[in-house]
Design a protein around this motif. Structure first.
Motif, PDB file in Angstrom:
ATOM      1  N   ARG A 164      15.336  20.446 -20.983  1.00  0.00           N
ATOM      2  CA  ARG A 164      15.186  19.269 -21.762  1.00  0.00           C
ATOM      3  C   ARG A 164      16.221  19.160 -22.657  1.00  0.00           C
ATOM      4  N   PRO A 222      18.331  16.738 -25.633  1.00  0.00           N
ATOM      5  CA  PRO A 222      18.198  15.569 -26.371  1.00  0.00           C
ATOM      6  C   PRO A 222      19.222  14.902 -26.210  1.00  0.00           C
ATOM      7  N   GLN A 223      19.083  13.399 -26.024  1.00  0.00           N
ATOM      8  CA  GLN A 223      20.043  12.497 -25.931  1.00  0.00           C
ATOM      9  C   GLN A 223      19.728  11.157 -26.920  1.00  0.00           C
ATOM     10  N   GLU A 224      20.953  10.770 -27.597  1.00  0.00           N
ATOM     11  CA  GLU A 224      20.649   9.560 -28.525  1.00  0.00           C
ATOM     12  C   GLU A 224      20.845   8.172 -27.596  1.00  0.00           C
ATOM     13  N   SER A 225      19.865   7.395 -27.887  1.00  0.00           N
ATOM     14  CA  SER A 225      19.927   6.057 -27.344  1.00  0.00           C
ATOM     15  C   SER A 225      19.778   5.056 -28.278  1.00  0.00           C
ATOM     16  N   ASN A 235      17.459   6.194 -31.319  1.00  0.00           N
ATOM     17  CA  ASN A 235      16.358   6.960 -30.802  1.00  0.00           C
ATOM     18  C   ASN A 235      16.888   8.094 -29.951  1.00  0.00           C
ATOM     19  N   ILE A 236      15.946   9.348 -29.999  1.00  0.00           N
ATOM     20  CA  ILE A 236      16.203  10.446 -29.316  1.00  0.00           C
ATOM     21  C   ILE A 236      15.386  10.466 -28.067  1.00  0.00           C
ATOM     22  N   ILE A 237      15.911  10.518 -26.873  1.00  0.00           N
ATOM     23  CA  ILE A 237      15.089  10.670 -25.656  1.00  0.00           C
ATOM     24  C   ILE A 237      15.541  12.251 -25.039  1.00  0.00           C
ATOM     25  N   TYR A 238      14.829  12.661 -24.450  1.00  0.00           N
ATOM     26  CA  TYR A 238      14.947  13.821 -23.772  1.00  0.00           C
ATOM     27  C   TYR A 238      15.164  13.663 -22.300  1.00  0.00           C
ATOM     28  N   ILE A 239      16.024  14.268 -21.596  1.00  0.00           N
ATOM     29  CA  ILE A 239      16.356  14.425 -20.276  1.00  0.00           C
ATOM     30  C   ILE A 239      16.462  15.616 -19.678  1.00  0.00           C
TER      31      ILE A 239
END
Length: 235
Positions: free
Chosen positions: A171, A173-176, A188-192
Motif C-alpha cells: 500500500r 500513499p498518494q496525495e489527491s 488528502n492522502i489515499i493508499y493504493i
C-alpha cells in the motif's frame, strides 16, 4: 425438578468427558513421531504379552493393562515407547507401552517414518516463514502463501505442468485533491495497492519443480531451497 436438572447436567458432563477420553485429540509429546501425520491407513500391532499402558511416554501414570494377543492401533513411536489405542482390562485406553510387549516393527518402516517426519519438520518451518521450496506439495504451498492470484496449466509431450502465480502488493500513499463543502481545495492522502513482486511456481506431478521471480529482485547468488519429496509410508 431442580435436582433432576442437576442430575442430567452431571450425566452429560460425565458422558462428554468419557467420549473425549476415547476419541479426543492426541496430546503430543516432544520427540515422538505421530503416525496420523504420515500414514494413509492406521497401523495395527498385536500384543505378545500382557502390556501395562501409561499416560506418558516415560511410563508415568498407569492406565491399565492390555491383554496378550490383542490387536491395537499404533498412534506414535518414540525411542523408548509406542503410543497405542486398545481395550485394557479397565476399558478402552490410549497411552504408551514398552515396545517389548508388541510385535516388532519392520526396520524399513521405522526408517521411512523418521525420514518423512524430518521432512515434515522442514516444511513446517518453511510454511511458518511463508517460504516455498522445491518438492513441496500443492497443499503445502497454499499453506505457506495462501491462494494463488492466478492458475494456469501447460501440457506437452513430457506431461502436464501446473503454474501458480502469486503477486505481492504494497500500500503506497498518494496525495489527491478534492474540494470541501465550501469549495476549497483540500489535499488528502489515499493508499493504493501497487504490485511489488511476482512469483511463479511450476508443479510437476503435484510437486514444486521450479520457482521464477518475474518481478522484484533476488539476492545475489540466491538459490532455491529443496526439501525431500514426500512418499507414502505403509505398514
Amino acid at each position: 425438578m431442580k435436582a433432576f436438572s442437576l442430575l442430567l447436567a452431571a450425566l452429560f458432563v460425565c458422558t462428554t468427558t468419557y467420549a473425549g477420553a476415547i476419541s479426543g485429540a492426541v496430546i503430543r509429546e516432544e520427540g515422538a513421531i505421530y503416525l496420523e501425520d504420515l500414514l494413509v491407513k492406521p497401523a495395527r500391532l498385536a500384543t505378545v504379552g500382557d502390556a501395562p499402558i501409561y499416560y506418558h511416554s516415560d511410563f508415568a501414570r498407569y492406565l491399565g493393562t492390555l491383554q496378550k494377543g490383542q490387536i491395537v492401533e499404533l498412534q506414535a513411536v518414540s525411542d523408548k515407547a509406542y503410543r497405542v489405542r486398545g481395550m485394557a482390562q479397565q476399558g478402552q485406553v490410549a497411552g504408551w507401552v514398552d515396545p517389548k510387549y508388541l510385535n516388532p516393527l519392520k526396520k524399513d518402516f521405522l526408517d521411512n517414518l523418521k525420514q518423512n517426519a524430518a521432512r515434515l519438520e522442514q516444511v513446517k518451518a518453511l510454511i511458518a516463514k511463508n517460504e516455498v521450496a522445491i518438492n513441496m506439495t500443492l497443499d503445502e504451498v497454499q499453506q505457506a502463501l495462501g491462494k494463488p492470484t492466478k492458475k494456469t496449466s501447460h501440457v506437452d509431450a513430457s506431461g502436464r505442468a501446473d503454474i501458480w502465480e502469486f503477486i505481492r502488493y504494497e500500500r503506497v500513499p498518494q496525495e489527491s485533491f478534492a474540494r470541501d463543502q465550501n469549495g476549497n481545495l483540500v489535499a488528502n492522502i489515499i493508499y493504493i495497492k501497487v504490485p511489488v513482486g511476482k512469483l511463479s511456481i511450476t508443479f510437476a506431478n503435484n510437486l514444486v519443480s521450479s520457482l521464477e521471480q518475474t518481478e522484484g529482485s533476488l539476492e545475489k547468488g540466491a538459490t532455491a531451497k529443496i526439501v525431500p519429496a514426500p512418499f507414502i509410508v505403509n505398514y
